[in-house]
Design an enzyme around this catalytic site. Structure first.
Site, PDB file in Angstrom:
ATOM      1  N   HIS A  14       0.842  -1.191   0.000  1.00 55.73           N
ATOM      2  CA  HIS A  14       0.000   0.000   0.000  1.00 55.73           C
ATOM      3  C   HIS A  14       0.884   1.249   0.000  1.00 55.73           C
ATOM      4  O   HIS A  14       2.102   1.186   0.155  1.00 55.73           O
ATOM      5  CB  HIS A  14      -0.982   0.025   1.186  1.00 55.73           C
ATOM      6  CG  HIS A  14      -0.369   0.258   2.530  1.00 55.73           C
ATOM      7  ND1 HIS A  14      -1.126   0.465   3.663  1.00 55.73           N
ATOM      8  CD2 HIS A  14       0.923   0.305   2.958  1.00 55.73           C
ATOM      9  CE1 HIS A  14      -0.332   0.645   4.693  1.00 55.73           C
ATOM     10  NE2 HIS A  14       0.912   0.557   4.310  1.00 55.73           N
ATOM     11  N   CYS A  33       5.951   5.840   4.720  1.00 56.80           N
ATOM     12  CA  CYS A  33       4.745   5.152   4.226  1.00 56.80           C
ATOM     13  C   CYS A  33       4.167   5.839   2.992  1.00 56.80           C
ATOM     14  O   CYS A  33       3.250   5.326   2.366  1.00 56.80           O
ATOM     15  CB  CYS A  33       3.694   5.059   5.319  1.00 56.80           C
ATOM     16  SG  CYS A  33       4.193   3.951   6.634  1.00 56.80           S
ATOM     17  N   HIS A  39       4.856   0.045  -0.400  1.00 58.12           N
ATOM     18  CA  HIS A  39       5.689  -0.829   0.436  1.00 58.12           C
ATOM     19  C   HIS A  39       4.764  -1.902   0.985  1.00 58.12           C
ATOM     20  O   HIS A  39       3.538  -1.768   0.917  1.00 58.12           O
ATOM     21  CB  HIS A  39       6.336  -0.030   1.581  1.00 58.12           C
ATOM     22  CG  HIS A  39       5.323   0.575   2.496  1.00 58.12           C
ATOM     23  ND1 HIS A  39       4.699   1.762   2.225  1.00 58.12           N
ATOM     24  CD2 HIS A  39       4.785   0.129   3.656  1.00 58.12           C
ATOM     25  CE1 HIS A  39       3.841   2.034   3.191  1.00 58.12           C
ATOM     26  NE2 HIS A  39       3.863   1.056   4.077  1.00 58.12           N
ATOM     27  N   HIS A  41       3.393  -5.073   3.782  1.00 60.30           N
ATOM     28  CA  HIS A  41       3.247  -5.535   5.155  1.00 60.30           C
ATOM     29  C   HIS A  41       2.770  -6.978   5.160  1.00 60.30           C
ATOM     30  O   HIS A  41       2.026  -7.391   4.269  1.00 60.30           O
ATOM     31  CB  HIS A  41       2.198  -4.717   5.918  1.00 60.30           C
ATOM     32  CG  HIS A  41       2.596  -3.301   6.158  1.00 60.30           C
ATOM     33  ND1 HIS A  41       3.499  -2.940   7.134  1.00 60.30           N
ATOM     34  CD2 HIS A  41       2.213  -2.158   5.558  1.00 60.30           C
ATOM     35  CE1 HIS A  41       3.637  -1.623   7.129  1.00 60.30           C
ATOM     36  NE2 HIS A  41       2.882  -1.120   6.175  1.00 60.30           N
ATOM     37  N   ASP A  79      -5.044 -10.402  -0.263  1.00 55.74           N
ATOM     38  CA  ASP A  79      -3.735 -11.054  -0.221  1.00 55.74           C
ATOM     39  C   ASP A  79      -2.998 -10.898  -1.557  1.00 55.74           C
ATOM     40  O   ASP A  79      -3.579 -11.143  -2.621  1.00 55.74           O
ATOM     41  CB  ASP A  79      -3.909 -12.537   0.105  1.00 55.74           C
ATOM     42  CG  ASP A  79      -2.585 -13.227   0.380  1.00 55.74           C
ATOM     43  OD1 ASP A  79      -1.677 -12.589   0.947  1.00 55.74           O
ATOM     44  OD2 ASP A  79      -2.464 -14.415   0.026  1.00 55.74           O
ATOM     45  N   HIS A  80      -1.729 -10.469  -1.484  1.00 57.91           N
ATOM     46  CA  HIS A  80      -0.909 -10.229  -2.665  1.00 57.91           C
ATOM     47  C   HIS A  80      -1.515  -9.191  -3.600  1.00 57.91           C
ATOM     48  O   HIS A  80      -1.405  -9.290  -4.830  1.00 57.91           O
ATOM     49  CB  HIS A  80      -0.591 -11.542  -3.401  1.00 57.91           C
ATOM     50  CG  HIS A  80       0.395 -12.386  -2.643  1.00 57.91           C
ATOM     51  ND1 HIS A  80       0.088 -12.996  -1.441  1.00 57.91           N
ATOM     52  CD2 HIS A  80       1.685 -12.689  -2.894  1.00 57.91           C
ATOM     53  CE1 HIS A  80       1.142 -13.634  -1.008  1.00 57.91           C
ATOM     54  NE2 HIS A  80       2.132 -13.468  -1.851  1.00 57.91           N
ATOM     55  N   GLU A 124      -0.476  -4.770  11.702  1.00 58.62           N
ATOM     56  CA  GLU A 124       0.263  -4.349  10.518  1.00 58.62           C
ATOM     57  C   GLU A 124       1.735  -4.746  10.633  1.00 58.62           C
ATOM     58  O   GLU A 124       2.428  -4.933   9.639  1.00 58.62           O
ATOM     59  CB  GLU A 124       0.131  -2.842  10.329  1.00 58.62           C
ATOM     60  CG  GLU A 124       0.552  -2.373   8.954  1.00 58.62           C
ATOM     61  CD  GLU A 124       0.220  -0.910   8.739  1.00 58.62           C
ATOM     62  OE1 GLU A 124      -0.665  -0.618   7.932  1.00 58.62           O
ATOM     63  OE2 GLU A 124       0.814  -0.063   9.413  1.00 58.62           O
TER      64      GLU A 124
HETATM   65 NI    NI Z   1       2.547   0.777   5.563  1.00 62.49          NI
END
Ligand code: NI
Length: 135
Positions: A14, A33, A39, A41, A79-80, A124
């Site tokens: 995100h 961020c 990036h 998580h 997911d992904h 997160e």
């Molecule tokens: Ni983040």
């Protein structure tokens, strides 16, 4: 009252930014961020359902059913994925853990027909997590 929890895991990317703001303000507020290409998580989610176990089954909610709901309604959709770009229900929302927990609640709440959705915890990172109780 008994609280029953199912955990799941997903990995997503995100970028935190507010399109209404100039680059400098986004950088100041969101720091790393705000990296333009995003990036990632490794998220953990815990969904807790509350209720009194009925005499007939002894189960607040069938955990297999809760697992399937969580997998189909949330994990398969995030997911992904890039949360800003690929996820319809997060369009127009800054994908912080806070906003994600609220969005997940809106999806899961109507699907929980045994017991009552009590909380969603979204991790997160190892040290950072949020909890939403629909309030
Ligand atoms: Ni983040």
């Amino acid at each position: 009252m008994v609280y029953v929890t199912r955990k799941a895991h997903f990995s997503s990317s995100h970028r935190l930014y507010n399109p209404a703001w100039a680059n400098e303000k986004n950088q100041k507020v969101f720091g790393k961020c705000n990296n333009p290409n995003g990036h990632g998580h490794n998220y953990d989610i815990e969904v807790t359902v509350a209720g009194d176990p009925p005499h007939e089954t002894g189960m607040v909610i069938d955990l297999k059913k809760l697992a399937d709901i969580l997998e189909e309604e949330i994990v398969e959709r995030v997911d992904h994925k890039h949360l800003n770009e690929d996820v319809d229900f997060l369009k127009g929302i800054i994908p912080t853990a806070e906003n994600m927990a609220i969005a997940f609640w809106k999806i899961l709440n109507p699907k929980i027909t045994e017991g009552k959705l009590h909380s969603i915890k979204l991790y997160e990172s190892y040290n950072n997590f949020v909890e939403y109780r629909g309030e």
